[in-house]
Design an enzyme around this catalytic site. Structure first.
Site, PDB file in Angstrom:
ATOM      1  N   GLY A  17       0.827  -1.195   0.000  1.00 45.54           N
ATOM      2  CA  GLY A  17       0.000   0.000   0.000  1.00 45.54           C
ATOM      3  C   GLY A  17       0.860   1.242   0.000  1.00 45.54           C
ATOM      4  N   ARG A  20       1.183   5.772   4.799  1.00 48.10           N
ATOM      5  CA  ARG A  20       0.085   6.120   5.710  1.00 48.10           C
ATOM      6  C   ARG A  20      -1.258   5.589   5.235  1.00 48.10           C
ATOM      7  NH1 ARG A  20       3.036   6.346   9.590  1.00 48.10           N
ATOM      8  NH2 ARG A  20       4.268   8.176  10.022  1.00 48.10           N
ATOM      9  N   HIS A  58       7.809   4.607  16.975  1.00 48.20           N
ATOM     10  CA  HIS A  58       7.264   3.313  16.564  1.00 48.20           C
ATOM     11  C   HIS A  58       7.552   2.228  17.606  1.00 48.20           C
ATOM     12  CE1 HIS A  58       5.737   4.544  12.737  1.00 48.20           C
ATOM     13  NE2 HIS A  58       6.913   4.954  12.298  1.00 48.20           N
ATOM     14  N   GLU A  70      16.531  -4.550  14.810  1.00 45.14           N
ATOM     15  CA  GLU A  70      16.861  -3.621  13.733  1.00 45.14           C
ATOM     16  C   GLU A  70      17.815  -4.317  12.774  1.00 45.14           C
ATOM     17  OE1 GLU A  70      18.016   0.225  15.167  1.00 45.14           O
ATOM     18  OE2 GLU A  70      16.341   0.282  16.580  1.00 45.14           O
TER      19      GLU A  70
END
Length: 191
Positions: A17, A20, A58, A70
């Site tokens: 997508g 946001r 986040h 990470e």
């Protein structure tokens, strides 16, 4: 993609997508529905203060529900090394591709990384939820690097889409399930 331990079949979900669009929130909700022991592999790199603040926000949002790992580059190896988790969320594939490109990796070598990622996803023990930005629906990028990035992202999505048992597209805050069919709007947990 079934398990040999009697548990429900292992799920591999690819969620695409725009920025946001709701894809990351959906990915986290889906992961919560798939198990209690959750890992989150973050591919972002904190190159500046703004990005460091985003990453910290986040991590706070996920709280202690997810163990954050990470990993900006060695994504296939990190997935293959996971143990003791029910589900892993990878957010996001397009940042991972950017990281590889900015290391001046040859396009052919990046395709090898994509194949290695697909193999890691296919053989992973936990459920895998992959998040990626759809970048091929806009204008043709102005620079050669932008065009290479767009093409790599499209090819990565196609390849990982073949590995996924579930495909979702986030658009304007609505999640569409594309696979398994029929195409439908789904709730936060994928139903």
């Amino acid at each position: 993609m079934s398990r040999d331990d009697g548990a429900a079949p292992r799920r591999v979900a690819l969620i695409g997508g725009g920025v946001r669009s709701g894809k990351s929130a959906f990915a986290l909700a889906l992961a919560r529905s798939l198990g209690q022991r959750r890992a989150f592999i973050a591919t972002a790199q904190p190159f500046d203060d703004e990005m460091r603040a985003r990453i910290a926000a986040h991590i706070r949002e996920r709280g202690d529900e997810f163990t954050t790992v990470e990993e900006p580059v060695a994504l296939p190896e990190r997935i293959a090394a996971l143990s003791g988790v029910d589900v892993v969320v990878v957010d996001c594939l397009t940042l991972w591709l950017s990281n590889l490109l900015l290391r001046d990796e040859a396009e052919a070598h990046i395709h090898e990384h994509i194949e290695a990622l697909a193999a890691a996803v296919e053989s992973a023990r936990p459920h895998v939820v992959l998040v990626s930005n759809e970048v091929g629906m806009g204008v043709v990028p102005e620079s050669p690097l932008g065009r290479v990035f767009r093409d790599l992202a499209g090819r990565a999505h196609q390849r990982l889409g073949r590995s996924a048992s579930e495909l979702y597209m986030a658009m304007m805050g609505v999640i569409l399930r594309l696979r398994p069919g029929p195409v439908a709007v789904v709730g936060e947990d994928g139903r």
